[in-house]
Design a protein around this motif. Structure first.
Motif, PDB file in Angstrom:
ATOM      1  N   HIS A  69      -3.430   9.594   8.864  1.00  0.00           N
ATOM      2  CA  HIS A  69      -2.911  10.786   9.521  1.00  0.00           C
ATOM      3  C   HIS A  69      -3.243  12.170   8.932  1.00  0.00           C
ATOM      4  O   HIS A  69      -4.122  12.103   7.393  1.00  0.00           O
ATOM      5  N   HIS A  71      -2.017  14.691   7.421  1.00  0.00           N
ATOM      6  CA  HIS A  71      -1.110  15.150   6.573  1.00  0.00           C
ATOM      7  C   HIS A  71      -1.438  15.059   5.007  1.00  0.00           C
ATOM      8  O   HIS A  71      -2.695  14.978   4.845  1.00  0.00           O
ATOM      9  N   ASP A  73      -1.388  14.988   1.712  1.00  0.00           N
ATOM     10  CA  ASP A  73      -1.066  13.904   0.861  1.00  0.00           C
ATOM     11  C   ASP A  73      -2.305  13.180   1.172  1.00  0.00           C
ATOM     12  O   ASP A  73      -1.896  11.585   0.548  1.00  0.00           O
ATOM     13  N   HIS A  74      -2.623  12.824   2.475  1.00  0.00           N
ATOM     14  CA  HIS A  74      -3.325  11.864   2.866  1.00  0.00           C
ATOM     15  C   HIS A  74      -4.975  12.452   3.254  1.00  0.00           C
ATOM     16  O   HIS A  74      -5.855  11.253   3.183  1.00  0.00           O
ATOM     17  N   HIS A 145       6.292  10.774  13.421  1.00  0.00           N
ATOM     18  CA  HIS A 145       6.365  10.929  12.032  1.00  0.00           C
ATOM     19  C   HIS A 145       5.150  12.089  12.703  1.00  0.00           C
ATOM     20  O   HIS A 145       5.137  12.402  13.646  1.00  0.00           O
ATOM     21  N   CYS A 166       3.104   6.047   6.269  1.00  0.00           N
ATOM     22  CA  CYS A 166       4.367   7.323   6.589  1.00  0.00           C
ATOM     23  C   CYS A 166       5.158   7.089   7.711  1.00  0.00           C
ATOM     24  O   CYS A 166       4.717   6.892   8.865  1.00  0.00           O
ATOM     25  N   HIS A 200      10.337   9.333   6.961  1.00  0.00           N
ATOM     26  CA  HIS A 200      10.139   8.714   6.186  1.00  0.00           C
ATOM     27  C   HIS A 200      10.865   7.318   5.614  1.00  0.00           C
ATOM     28  O   HIS A 200      12.321   7.319   6.293  1.00  0.00           O
TER      29      HIS A 200
HETATM   30 ZN   LIG Z   1       2.826  12.776   6.603  1.00  0.00          ZN
END
Ligand SMILES: [Zn+2]
Ligand SMILES: [Zn+2]
Length: 267
Positions: A69, A71, A73-74, A145, A166, A200
């Motif tokens: 996905h 976001h 942090d990914h 999410h 997540c 989460h």
């Molecule tokens: Zn995420």
């Protein structure tokens, strides 16, 4: 068992606070399935972590970048990693597999960079038949999410590896992972416990999923602050003792020989 299947954790942290302070790195996972190399979720620092690893991982050897996905942090390093995979865009090559909304609207993935990739494929929910080199890839149902989020199932020879990214706990989604009967299950567990409902998994929920899926090897990662305070290695050891499977808490730079670990549990 498949001969050569490895994963290297270029990061094991998740959540804004951990990533912003780099309490744990956030470079995602780099898989070797025989000759096929796949980078999953290139978060902030992915390129630096890959190149500074000893020996260095060469993005030009990548066959695919897969995104669960969009976001930060990914996906923070997705454009940098695409440029590296394609020699700055001069060599059109590789595959990019990501959910539909990663290619649309407000996304870190830049169209100019996506155009450098030889093959772009939209990861649709609950779909099989994707293929990268020697690896067959299927997707999970849509996670709960904020953006389109999908888990992935890798099949390389007789080894099945699932990545559960997540999302809020959902029993039917967990059952779908179980139905794929993965040998290795990698689970993102950001929170230890929950005061409020967020999208989460908590530790207890991640543990429940491992009990439902019953992989030979369970790997936990993508830890938030509260999880780190609780000592993920100790928590994983409890799971290992209670469930009689191999349970590993990932840390930055951890490399796991998946085939060997699975073979050791199966005996
Ligand atoms: Zn995420
Ligand atoms: Zn995340």
């Amino acid at each position: 068992m498949a001969a050569d299947a490895r994963v290297l954790f270029l990061g094991s942290g998740g959540a804004r606070f951990v990533v912003a302070r780099q309490l744990r790195a956030s470079g995602g996972m780099w898989f070797h399935f025989g000759e096929t190399q796949i980078h999953l979720d290139p978060g902030p620092g992915a390129l630096v972590r890959a190149l500074s690893h000893v020996p260095p991982l060469n993005p030009r050897d990548l066959d695919a970048i897969v995104l669960s996905h969009k976001h930060l942090d990914h996906a923070g390093d997705i454009n940098a990693m695409i440029e590296a995979m394609t020699a700055g865009g001069f060599r059109r090559r590789g595959t990019l597999l990501a959910p539909r909304d990663a290619f649309e609207g407000d996304s870190l993935l830049q169209p100019y960079a996506a155009a450098f990739v030889e093959r772009r494929e939209i990861l649709e929910p609950s779909r099989s038949g994707y293929r990268v080199g020697e690896v067959e890839i299927a997707s999970s149902p849509l996670h709960h999410h904020a953006v389109q989020t999908l888990g992935v199932h890798f099949q390389y020879r007789d080894l099945r590896v699932a990545y559960l990214p997540c999302g809020r706990f959902d029993e039917s989604i967990a059952a779908d992972y179980a139905a794929h009967r993965p040998d290795v299950l990698i689970v993102n567990v950001l929170r230890f416990e929950d005061a409020m409902q967020v999208d989460h998994l908590t530790w207890a929920q991640a543990r429940t999923i491992v009990e439902m899926v019953r992989p030979s090897v369970a790997i936990f990662q993508h830890f938030g602050t509260k999880m780190l305070e609780r000592d993920p290695a100790r928590l994983a050891q409890e799971v290992e003792d209670d469930l009689g499977l191999r349970a590993i808490a990932a840390y930055d730079g951890l490399e796991i020989d998946l085939a060997t670990q699975v073979a050791a549990v199966r005996g």
